[in-house]
Design an enzyme around this catalytic site. Sequence first.
Site, mmCIF file in Angstrom:
data_model
loop_
_atom_site.group_PDB
_atom_site.id
_atom_site.type_symbol
_atom_site.label_atom_id
_atom_site.label_comp_id
_atom_site.label_asym_id
_atom_site.label_seq_id
_atom_site.Cartn_x
_atom_site.Cartn_y
_atom_site.Cartn_z
ATOM 1 C CD GLU A 1 -2.766 1.310 2.409
ATOM 2 O OE1 GLU A 1 -2.725 0.430 3.293
ATOM 3 O OE2 GLU A 1 -3.526 2.291 2.440
ATOM 4 N NE ARG B 1 2.782 -8.349 9.518
ATOM 5 C CZ ARG B 1 2.820 -7.238 8.773
ATOM 6 N NH1 ARG B 1 3.799 -6.374 8.900
ATOM 7 N NH2 ARG B 1 1.871 -6.990 7.917
ATOM 8 C CE LYS C 1 3.122 -0.033 4.730
ATOM 9 N NZ LYS C 1 2.709 -0.053 3.332
HETATM 10 P P1 ATP Z 1 1.209 -2.009 7.871
HETATM 11 O O1 ATP Z 1 2.454 -1.756 8.654
HETATM 12 O O2 ATP Z 1 0.441 -0.768 7.593
HETATM 13 O O3 ATP Z 1 0.410 -3.182 8.338
HETATM 14 P P2 ATP Z 1 2.006 -3.728 5.765
HETATM 15 O O4 ATP Z 1 3.245 -4.175 6.401
HETATM 16 O O5 ATP Z 1 0.852 -4.653 5.680
HETATM 17 O O6 ATP Z 1 1.601 -2.374 6.405
HETATM 18 P P3 ATP Z 1 1.857 -3.492 2.922
HETATM 19 O O7 ATP Z 1 2.260 -2.337 2.121
HETATM 20 O O8 ATP Z 1 0.445 -3.890 2.910
HETATM 21 O O9 ATP Z 1 2.353 -3.155 4.358
HETATM 22 O O10 ATP Z 1 2.781 -4.740 2.611
HETATM 23 C C1 ATP Z 1 3.040 -5.240 1.331
HETATM 24 C C2 ATP Z 1 3.418 -6.684 1.425
HETATM 25 O O11 ATP Z 1 4.563 -6.860 2.244
HETATM 26 C C3 ATP Z 1 2.307 -7.503 2.049
HETATM 27 O O12 ATP Z 1 2.106 -8.654 1.253
HETATM 28 C C4 ATP Z 1 2.819 -7.845 3.398
HETATM 29 O O13 ATP Z 1 2.324 -9.072 3.830
HETATM 30 C C5 ATP Z 1 4.328 -7.857 3.203
HETATM 31 N N1 ATP Z 1 4.998 -7.507 4.456
HETATM 32 C C6 ATP Z 1 4.875 -6.366 5.140
HETATM 33 N N2 ATP Z 1 5.600 -6.396 6.271
HETATM 34 C C7 ATP Z 1 6.209 -7.595 6.306
HETATM 35 C C8 ATP Z 1 7.095 -8.233 7.216
HETATM 36 N N3 ATP Z 1 7.495 -7.637 8.342
HETATM 37 N N4 ATP Z 1 7.523 -9.482 6.934
HETATM 38 C C9 ATP Z 1 7.138 -10.083 5.801
HETATM 39 N N5 ATP Z 1 6.303 -9.540 4.897
HETATM 40 C C10 ATP Z 1 5.836 -8.314 5.134
#
Ligand code: ATP
Length: 564
Positions: free
Chosen positions: A38, A264, A274
């Site tokens: 996003e 994650r 974020k």
């Molecule tokens: P927020 O912090 O707002 O929850 P988000 O981490 O979900 O944001 P996105 O921009 O939706 O951020 O993430 C894009 C992709 O990266 C998604 O498929 C998410 O699952 C993956 N992603 C984000 N953070 C991690 C992480 N710490 N480890 C593995 N994958 C991640």
Amino acid sequence: MNDTSKAVTPTNFIRQIIESEIADGRHTDGIVTRFPPEPNGYLHIGHAKSMCLNFGLAEEFNGSCFLRFDDTNPDKESPEYVESIKSDVQWLGFKWEDCLTHASDYFPQIYDWAVELIKNGNAFICSLSADKIRASRGTLTEPGTDSPYRSRSVNENLELFEKMRAGDFPDGSHVLRAKIDMASPNIHMRDPTIYRIRHSNHHNTGDRWCIYPMYGFTHPLSDAIEGVTHSLCTLEFEDQRPFYDWVLDNVTISKRPRQIEFSRMSLDYTIMSKRLLTTLVDQNLVNGWDDPRMPTLSGLRRRGYTPGAIRDFCSRIGVTKNEQQIESSVLDNCVREDLENNAPRAFAVIDPLKIVIENYPKDQVEQFEALNHPNFPNMGSRQVPFSRELYIDRQDFLEDPPKRFFRLAPGKEVRLRYAYLITCTSVIRDSDGEISELRCNYDPESRGGNAPDGRKVKGTLHWVSIQHALDAEVRQYDHLFQDADPTAVHDKDLINLVNPNSKTVIKNSKVEPGLIDAVTGASYQFERVGYFCVDPESTSSHLVFNRTIELRDSRGKKMLHEKT
Ligand code: ATP
Ligand code: MG
């Protein structure tokens, strides 16, 4: 690139699923994955894990990977974030080729599918307030209650939805909800909202829409449109998988994606949310998204972490469903290994102490050849000027040294790397009693740093010639947070958890003259000190280096300039 290791991609459960599906004769056209950020912030190292997985699988199985901006939330998204994400993906070395999309590209099609749901009695316009909807959702142990608007006729729903789209209603007055089951044990199946009214300008579609599909509805449909075969997301979406499948079961689609969840990644001493990263930036607790202390890819890049090291890290940590809290040393080691092989060496004195070699001719200058890398002759060599007055690092001298101190001390002999053996003859102090200068003698027979009689000289120091040295500002970094696990923190407490010593600026460092040509982002090993890279603020009249990471000796001990 000097690569001394052979990279082997370790397997993981997702890769095994794909392999077995291919063995069953599926995916003959290749697999399709997507990385769906996003655009509401900069990418961080957690995203790197997801990118390595999605782009990596596509590459390996002869498929493609979409970079898709999941932009259903106009209030929080911006073109600045879109651009930063694109440049970070490229920097990590991934190519989206012609697969760059936005969920917002699909708004017309998603709208049509919402109409299809309404026509089939699978969605209705609910006119309860957001609070009332929340209150009627029930809990984990109690079922929810049906909305009083649940039995609206198809025609009434179609008419209201059309008016929502036309802008006839204010924000929050109506929503479109899926009609599933308010008694479902899974809260996500209790008539979730799939469209809301938001009179906001969207970074991609401008004012074209005033209703926006919800993420949970948009995601499976975007996957279906792109022909995604494997929709890989983090574990918190596991509970939403039944809804993901419900959406795909209830609209007319030709391709069926499958959602698979993995855990994650979290890293000690930093955060990945974020929202919290945005707070750090907004409250000026760091100097922007690319502050070298940030876990963002732009911060890590500015710090001198390399794409190769980050990809190596992602490969080492693997992909599972288990909780993944990684020690910061794992990432540090990947960075060190990459730089050890690839960063040219240079001489820099972080905390200068003047020495005068009294028996060296006053106006003489000699050039010594220094290797750019001790193990890789192909990296070449350079000339380093030597003269009577030099700087060494203050930490390389002790007036009253303990036993196994092999650096300089009164009466002791050390080697100046590539140059000569010198012995300290006296110590000079300023009016405050601080050591301001050392007097030394050199052995003219030891040119190149070797004793003519074969006597043993253990200590070897780096140095720079005072008349040739360049001034440099050196910025050193430590963990952003004092706490190894700051993840549970609330916004207002963030400030108290930030490590007050996370950044130290040293303004009067001295570096060898060849570094005048150092380009932004270039990495060096300052011998015996650590790995450093040239900051974007650096100019030829004001050199600025960021310390990427300190050196470790073979036993893993910290070297110079480290608090122990
Ligand atoms: P927020 O912090 O707002 O929850 P988000 O981490 O979900 O944001 P996105 O921009 O939706 O951020 O993430 C894009 C992709 O990266 C998604 O498929 C998410 O699952 C993956 N992603 C984000 N953070 C991690 C992480 N710490 N480890 C593995 N994958 C991640
Ligand atoms: Mg998200």
